[in-house]
Design an enzyme around this catalytic site. Structure first.
Site, PDB file in Angstrom:
ATOM      1  N   HIS A 133       0.821  -1.212   0.000  1.00  0.00           N
ATOM      2  CA  HIS A 133       0.000   0.000   0.000  1.00  0.00           C
ATOM      3  C   HIS A 133       0.855   1.262   0.000  1.00  0.00           C
ATOM      4  O   HIS A 133       0.447   2.287  -0.550  1.00  0.00           O
ATOM      5  CB  HIS A 133      -0.949  -0.005   1.197  1.00  0.00           C
ATOM      6  CG  HIS A 133      -2.163  -0.849   0.994  1.00  0.00           C
ATOM      7  ND1 HIS A 133      -3.443  -0.418   1.282  1.00  0.00           N
ATOM      8  CD2 HIS A 133      -2.298  -2.111   0.507  1.00  0.00           C
ATOM      9  CE1 HIS A 133      -4.309  -1.371   0.979  1.00  0.00           C
ATOM     10  NE2 HIS A 133      -3.640  -2.411   0.521  1.00  0.00           N
ATOM     11  N   ASP A 134       2.028   1.208   0.623  1.00  0.00           N
ATOM     12  CA  ASP A 134       2.913   2.361   0.581  1.00  0.00           C
ATOM     13  C   ASP A 134       3.424   2.588  -0.840  1.00  0.00           C
ATOM     14  O   ASP A 134       3.361   3.702  -1.368  1.00  0.00           O
ATOM     15  CB  ASP A 134       4.097   2.153   1.533  1.00  0.00           C
ATOM     16  CG  ASP A 134       5.025   3.363   1.574  1.00  0.00           C
ATOM     17  OD1 ASP A 134       4.515   4.504   1.531  1.00  0.00           O
ATOM     18  OD2 ASP A 134       6.253   3.175   1.644  1.00  0.00           O
ATOM     19  N   VAL A 137       0.974   4.023  -3.736  1.00  0.00           N
ATOM     20  CA  VAL A 137       0.506   5.416  -3.666  1.00  0.00           C
ATOM     21  C   VAL A 137       1.728   6.307  -3.454  1.00  0.00           C
ATOM     22  O   VAL A 137       2.361   6.272  -2.410  1.00  0.00           O
ATOM     23  CB  VAL A 137      -0.502   5.620  -2.516  1.00  0.00           C
ATOM     24  CG1 VAL A 137      -1.020   7.058  -2.519  1.00  0.00           C
ATOM     25  CG2 VAL A 137      -1.656   4.639  -2.625  1.00  0.00           C
ATOM     26  N   SER A 143       4.894   7.400   2.862  1.00  0.00           N
ATOM     27  CA  SER A 143       3.815   8.388   2.979  1.00  0.00           C
ATOM     28  C   SER A 143       2.596   7.800   3.678  1.00  0.00           C
ATOM     29  O   SER A 143       1.800   8.532   4.269  1.00  0.00           O
ATOM     30  CB  SER A 143       3.426   8.921   1.593  1.00  0.00           C
ATOM     31  OG  SER A 143       3.123   7.869   0.696  1.00  0.00           O
ATOM     32  N   HIS A 262      -2.074 -13.095  -1.018  1.00  0.00           N
ATOM     33  CA  HIS A 262      -3.397 -13.352  -0.435  1.00  0.00           C
ATOM     34  C   HIS A 262      -3.479 -14.729   0.213  1.00  0.00           C
ATOM     35  O   HIS A 262      -4.541 -15.132   0.673  1.00  0.00           O
ATOM     36  CB  HIS A 262      -4.486 -13.214  -1.501  1.00  0.00           C
ATOM     37  CG  HIS A 262      -4.792 -11.793  -1.863  1.00  0.00           C
ATOM     38  ND1 HIS A 262      -5.729 -11.441  -2.796  1.00  0.00           N
ATOM     39  CD2 HIS A 262      -4.264 -10.624  -1.395  1.00  0.00           C
ATOM     40  CE1 HIS A 262      -5.771 -10.126  -2.909  1.00  0.00           C
ATOM     41  NE2 HIS A 262      -4.889  -9.608  -2.062  1.00  0.00           N
ATOM     42  N   THR A 263      -2.368 -15.424   0.269  1.00  0.00           N
ATOM     43  CA  THR A 263      -2.338 -16.701   0.975  1.00  0.00           C
ATOM     44  C   THR A 263      -2.206 -16.495   2.485  1.00  0.00           C
ATOM     45  O   THR A 263      -2.285 -17.452   3.258  1.00  0.00           O
ATOM     46  CB  THR A 263      -1.165 -17.572   0.465  1.00  0.00           C
ATOM     47  OG1 THR A 263      -1.291 -18.903   0.984  1.00  0.00           O
ATOM     48  CG2 THR A 263       0.173 -17.007   0.899  1.00  0.00           C
ATOM     49  N   ASP A 308      -6.910 -17.506   3.442  1.00  0.00           N
ATOM     50  CA  ASP A 308      -6.603 -18.855   2.956  1.00  0.00           C
ATOM     51  C   ASP A 308      -6.992 -19.830   4.062  1.00  0.00           C
ATOM     52  O   ASP A 308      -6.340 -19.889   5.096  1.00  0.00           O
ATOM     53  CB  ASP A 308      -5.108 -18.962   2.635  1.00  0.00           C
ATOM     54  CG  ASP A 308      -4.677 -20.368   2.213  1.00  0.00           C
ATOM     55  OD1 ASP A 308      -5.519 -21.289   2.221  1.00  0.00           O
ATOM     56  OD2 ASP A 308      -3.490 -20.535   1.885  1.00  0.00           O
ATOM     57  N   THR A 311      -3.897 -22.898   4.665  1.00  0.00           N
ATOM     58  CA  THR A 311      -2.652 -22.574   5.390  1.00  0.00           C
ATOM     59  C   THR A 311      -2.643 -21.069   5.666  1.00  0.00           C
ATOM     60  O   THR A 311      -1.866 -20.322   5.063  1.00  0.00           O
ATOM     61  CB  THR A 311      -1.412 -22.973   4.560  1.00  0.00           C
ATOM     62  OG1 THR A 311      -1.474 -22.315   3.276  1.00  0.00           O
ATOM     63  CG2 THR A 311      -1.359 -24.477   4.347  1.00  0.00           C
TER      64      THR A 311
END
Length: 390
Positions: A133-134, A137, A143, A262-263, A308, A311
């Protein structure tokens, strides 16, 4: 305008109090405005090849650090691109250097690694997301850590996609120790990058390690209205994902590679609630039934669930197997099967865990080179939450 800023900040905080903000995504559905990625920047040079991790032994004392000095200014850099291909990359991205703090703060990376090691697995997952996310953007410039910056605007931290970010306290702890030991020589942006790398290492059971080049300066600008246009929402289509990552200089395979994060971690039910009631959802029936129960709330609380269910605390390639078996939460996860190139990449990553790990290492390094700041347009913050001028 100062009153307006304060009001926006209070509203953001109230929203966070009104639902759990310690977890994954918390986007409203549908979005208040269309997802329109910002203008792309030219891609950065190919990043350096990840190396094998040196054995981590916190008990062994490191040699005392040399006297701190001001770090040299990295040359100007103007890219917006995270990620790597299977071929081994060669040179470090623009001005960033492996071992950048060897002379000015010898134990900088050790200190960050120790702070991450002591965090929970949930916070470790949050640190990887914080890094993403840093960088997406305004580039990798810390920031996202600022509480205040522009008197006329709330900061990125209070943007809708960022209300559920976690790991700020780990960054603060590492920064405080570094400031005490070395003085004001290590940027918050580099600490975020090191923490994302180290969280990857610990969550993969110390299997996935790579060198992270450093030399970033901390940004001077942070605006709440730049979060939604730059961060891909969990209900993005495959074409929106391709476009959003391309605008940051990442190709399609790199987008699929980084989606493997996203695991780990958890998500708010609001981020995928449409998939629990929609007849068009291809979610596995058993998973859908389980999630309907887990997300049910008589009080209106936006519950959280693991991303997930096989695991949940391990960084591995199980995510891709879940995509193939329709056992993923987000529309954006399922969307990877809606195009030939992305579905082929999913199958390849599901089949070969070593290949995915190598690509993930390189992608993290490349992402860490997006729009990095220099001494000309940045600073080394004394506190990661405020600009030095405040």
């Amino acid at each position: 305008m100062a009153k307006l800023t304060a009001a926006l900040t209070v509203l953001a905080l109230v929203a966070c109090v009104g639902r759990p903000c310690q977890a994954g995504y918390g986007y409203p559905h549908p979005m208040p405005s269309p997802y329109t990625p910002s203008t792309p920047s030219p891609p950065p040079p190919t990043p350096i090849a990840p190396s094998s991790p040196p054995p981590y032994s916190p008990s062994t004392p490191s040699p005392p650090p040399p006297s701190p000095s001001t770090p040299s200014s990295p040359p100007p850099y103007t890219p917006s691109t995270p990620s790597p291909p299977p071929p081994t990359p060669s040179s470090p991205p623009s001005g960033l250097t492996v071992g950048y703090y060897q002379k000015t703060c010898y134990r900088a990376e050790d200190i960050v690694r120790e702070a991450v090691r002591d965090a929970s697995k949930g916070i470790m997952a949050g640190l990887i997301r914080l890094f993403f996310h840093d960088c997406f953007v305004r580039g990798c410039d810390a920031s996202v850590l600022l509480d205040t910056a522009d008197p006329n605007s709330a900061t990125e931290k209070f943007g809708i996609p960022n209300l559920s970010l976690r790991g700020f306290e780990v960054i603060d702890a590492a920064k405080a120790r570094i400031e005490k030991e070395c003085g004001n020589v290590v940027s918050c942006a580099d600490i975020v990058a090191f923490a994302g790398r180290d969280a990857t290492y610990f969550l993969s059971n110390k299997k996935v390690y790579f060198d992270m080049p450093a030399g970033r300066y901390d940004g001077l600008v942070s605006l709440i209205n730049e979060t939604l246009p730059n961060l891909p929402p969990p209900f993005a289509t495959v074409e929106q994902l391709k476009a959003g990552f391309a605008f940051k200089g990442l190709n399609t395979d790199e987008m699929v590679t980084l989606s493997g994060a996203h695991t780990i971690g958890i998500s708010h039910c609001s981020s995928f609630s449409d998939r629990l009631t929609s007849n068009s959802s291809d979610m596995d029936a058993r998973l859908k039934s389980t999630l309907q129960q887990q997300c049910q709330s008589n009080s209106g609380t936006d519950n959280t669930v693991v991303q997930d269910n096989k695991t949940p605390d391990k960084l591995d390639n199980k995510y891709y197997k879940n995509v193939l078996s329709h056992e993923v939460l987000f529309t954006s996860d399922a969307a990877l099967m809606m195009a030939t190139d992305t579905s082929d990449a999913v199958r390849a990553n599901a089949k070969d865990t070593n290949q995915w790990e190598e690509k993930f290492k390189a992608a993290m390094v490349k992402m860490g080179a997006i729009d990095t700041k220099t001494v000309a347009n940045g600073e080394i913050r004394r506190s990661c939450r405020v600009l030095n001028t405040n």
